[in-house]
Every structure is written in structure tokens, then in C-alpha cells.
Design an enzyme around this catalytic site. Structure first.
Site, PDB file in Angstrom:
ATOM      1  N   GLU A  46       0.824  -1.210   0.000  1.00 39.17           N
ATOM      2  CA  GLU A  46       0.000   0.000   0.000  1.00 39.17           C
ATOM      3  C   GLU A  46       0.859   1.261   0.000  1.00 39.17           C
ATOM      4  OE1 GLU A  46      -3.024   0.292  -0.646  1.00 39.17           O
ATOM      5  OE2 GLU A  46      -3.636  -1.797  -0.501  1.00 39.17           O
ATOM      6  N   TYR A 129      -5.763   6.440   5.042  1.00 35.23           N
ATOM      7  CA  TYR A 129      -5.878   5.479   3.938  1.00 35.23           C
ATOM      8  C   TYR A 129      -5.110   4.196   4.241  1.00 35.23           C
ATOM      9  CZ  TYR A 129      -4.939   2.836  -0.164  1.00 35.23           C
ATOM     10  OH  TYR A 129      -4.818   1.766  -1.013  1.00 35.23           O
ATOM     11  N   ASP A 147      -8.677   6.134  -1.332  1.00 37.88           N
ATOM     12  CA  ASP A 147      -7.593   6.643  -2.160  1.00 37.88           C
ATOM     13  C   ASP A 147      -8.184   7.370  -3.364  1.00 37.88           C
ATOM     14  OD1 ASP A 147      -8.508   4.625  -3.823  1.00 37.88           O
ATOM     15  OD2 ASP A 147      -6.551   3.681  -4.106  1.00 37.88           O
TER      16      ASP A 147
END
Length: 364
Positions: A46, A129, A147
Site C-alpha cells: 500500500e 488510507y 484513495d
């Protein structure tokens, strides 16, 4: 009964969930970080994926996991090693913060990535996030992961005209997503939204007829997909003219220098570089390097190449010269290295570009 934040009844929420999760589980891409739900692997992926395309990230992720197969391997690595493995991805503060956060996990949480929101948000560099992605994908918690792809999809579904560049707008998306996450599989739901945004609901040419959410999408229904998301740019871009020299000593070694430990591209390596405000003659360039670097060089009469590199708020236009070193006062930040040794050092993308172009010129 309708949900106030959505104005949808439960049957419509259920239909949305079924459409999205079903599409994702049938169409999801096979990606290396999806092999299991290991929070370490998910966390690394991520961070890498922020502002970087999936196809670019895959080889980086695979190299990273081969080099640092466990969190402890990464947490205990030397900074030079983590910068080298990250070389070319940019945003080097992210990998530094990632290492510090994982050191925190080892020290304070016995090596287990926290599974509650407030604790994971307390880790270095972890924002809403990243926290949402880890909690939903690794731990199946109903936490939104918002996102750019998700904001694009949701702004079209609900015709949200708030500026997505404003932090307050995230709360609006959060209020829409939480009811939709309730009672479904969070990992598939969140990754499904990301996947729809990446593959179907693209910025300029959305493939609405293939979208599993088209019957729920208000923008699609009135043909205004391209009006969303709303993004008002106000950032001023700074342009800098620079001159770099690929300088070689009489013993065949190249001069490289390490950038300061703070600021842009901190701690990475580069060829000697100066900023200029106007075009300079070779004699003036030589004088400038002597003044700023205490480096006496015999300079090529014309640049061997030129490199343009765009950062988020900054553009570098760099003319690259070759030089033979006639004399110098060595600095602590310098190294003299042979060509084959350059691979051991982490260089920013613009300096990788100039080296490749220099080699191409020399090999012609």
C-alpha cells in the site's frame, strides 16, 4: 428503512455490495501482495502503490520481499539498503517512515501489526488510507480505505461536487462508505472499489457499460461522468535550471556526492550539481563549480545530454556535462567510485536518467 447519509434503503445497499464484491471476486487481478492477508506484505504494497502504478510496483514489491522477507529483516536493515531497494519509486520519506513504524511495531507490539484504528494511526507515517487498507484487507474490519481511485468512483456514483483536494472532503466520502461497508466483506469491498477505479472508472475514458456499479451511478445516468471528481488545483509549480557534471578522476573513478539528510531526496546520491538562473558559458560553469564545490574541472564544451524531471510541485531542467577533475578539496559527503560500484548507491530518478543517457552516448 433508509440510511440518512446515503438516502438508500437496505435493499439497495445490499444490491450495491453484491454487485461490487461479486465483480471483484470474479475479476480481480492476480497480484503478489494478494497471495495472502499478511499485514506486513499488505502494508508494504500500500505504501508502494501510493501515487505509483501497479505494473511499476510489482517488480519493486517482489525485490523488496526477497530482500526483506520478514518485518524484522526490514526493520533492522541499514538505511542505504532500504534506499537502494526503493530507488526509482520516489517519495523516499515513505520508506524511511515505513521502517520507523515497523521498528515501533517490533518494539511496542511484539511484532504484530496493530488491529485497532487508533493504535495503527499512531505509527510513523500511517494515515487514514493506509490504516484503512491494512485493517480491512488484513483483518476484515469495516474501515474505509479512501484513495484517489475510490474518490473518483464514489464521486461519480453520488455526484459529489466537493473539492477532493480539501481534507474535509474525505469525511464526506467516509460518511458514504461506512454504511456500505456494514455487513459485507471489507477486504473485497475496498479492493473492489480500488479495482473498479483502476480498470473501469478511469479518469478520462470510463468504461461505464462494463462497470458493475453503473445502475447505481448518478453521474452515469445523466452522462456527466467526466465532470467528477472535482479537483481544484492551486499549487504553484517552481522551475529550476541546473547543471550536473559527470566528473571523472585520472584513476578512472567518478565523483558522486550524498545529498543532505533532510529535505528533497534526502540521503540519496547524485553527481555534482549547481543551480543557475541564466545560461552560462563553460568557463562560467567551471568557475561556479570551483566556487561552490572547490572542484577544479576541465569541462566539455557542450552538454552531453539534458534531463527534465517533474516532482509534484517542482520541475528540474538539468544540462549534463562531462568533466575531467584537475583538482579538489574532498568533502565528507563525497565518494570516488568505479563504474561497476555505482550500482551499490541509491540515485534519484533524474540522475539515473542522466547516467543511462551518458552511457548511450559513450557507447555510440
Amino acid at each position: 428503512m433508509k440510511n440518512d447519509s446515503l438516502d438508500w434503503d437496505q435493499s439497495k445497499i445490499n444490491a450495491f455490495q453484491k454487485a461490487l464484491v461479486g465483480w471483484y471476486e470474479s475479476n480481480k487481478r492476480i497480484l503478489p501482495w494478494r497471495e495472502n492477508n499478511d499485514p506486513y506484505r499488505i502494508w508494504v504494497s500500500e505504501v508502494m502503490l501510493q501515487q505509483t502504478k501497479v505494473d511499476t510496483v510489482i517488480p519493486y514489491f517482489e525485490r523488496f520481499m526477497t530482500t526483506f522477507p520478514t518485518m524484522r529483516d526490514f526493520a533492522e536493515a541499514e538505511e542505504a539498503a532500504i534506499l537502494k531497494i526503493w530507488e526509482g519509486l520516489g517519495y523516499y520519506s515513505r520508506v524511511r517512515n515505513l521502517q520507523k513504524a515497523m521498528q515501533q511495531v517490533l518494539l511496542d507490539h511484539a511484532g504484530k501489526v496493530p488491529s485497532d484504528l487508533q493504535t495503527i494511526l499512531s505509527l510513523k507515517g500511517v494515515g487514514p488510507y493506509t490504516a484503512g487498507a491494512i485493517l480491512s484487507i488484513a483483518y476484515e474490519q469495516a474501515e474505509p480505505a479512501i484513495d484517489g481511485n475510490v474518490m473518483r468512483v464514489m464521486s461519480r456514483v453520488f455526484k459529489i461536487d466537493a473539492d477532493i483536494m480539501k481534507p474535509a472532503t474525505r469525511k464526506l466520502f467516509d460518511s458514504k462508505l461506512r454504511p456500505l461497508l456494514a455487513g459485507t466483506k471489507p477486504s473485497s469491498f475496498n479492493q473492489g472499489l480500488m479495482e473498479v477505479g483502476a480498470l473501469i472508472c478511469t479518469p478520462k475514458q470510463p468504461m461505464c457499460l462494463l462497470c458493475p456499479l453503473n445502475e447505481f451511478c448518478e453521474a452515469h445516468q445523466d452522462g456527466t461522468e467526466l465532470d467528477y471528481p472535482v479537483k481544484i488545483k492551486k499549487t504553484k509549480v517552481t522551475k529550476k535550471k541546473r547543471i550536473a557534471v559527470i566528473a571523472i578522476r585520472e584513476d578512472g573513478k567518478y565523483l558522486i556526492e550524498q545529498r543532505p539528510n533532510t529535505g528533497l531526496l534526502a540521503g540519496l546520491w547524485q553527481f555534482p550539481t549547481i543551480d543557475i538562473t541564466e545560461d552560462l558559458s563553460p568557463a562560467a560553469i567551471k568557475l561556479q563549480f570551483l566556487k561552490e564545490y572547490h572542484l577544479d574541472i576541465h569541462l566539455s564544451q557542450t552538454p552531453v545530454t539534458a534531463v527534465k524531471h517533474i516532482f509534484s510541485h517542482l520541475v528540474w531542467n538539468v544540462d549534463v556535462y562531462t568533466a575531467v577533475i584537475d583538482g579538489y578539496e574532498k568533502k565528507d559527503s563525497w565518494e570516488f567510485v568505479r563504474e561497476e560500484e555505482l550500482e551499490q548507491f541509491a540515485f534519484p530518478v533524474p540522475y539515473q536518467k542522466m547516467w543511462r543517457q551518458y552511457k548511450e552516448e559513450n557507447n555510440d
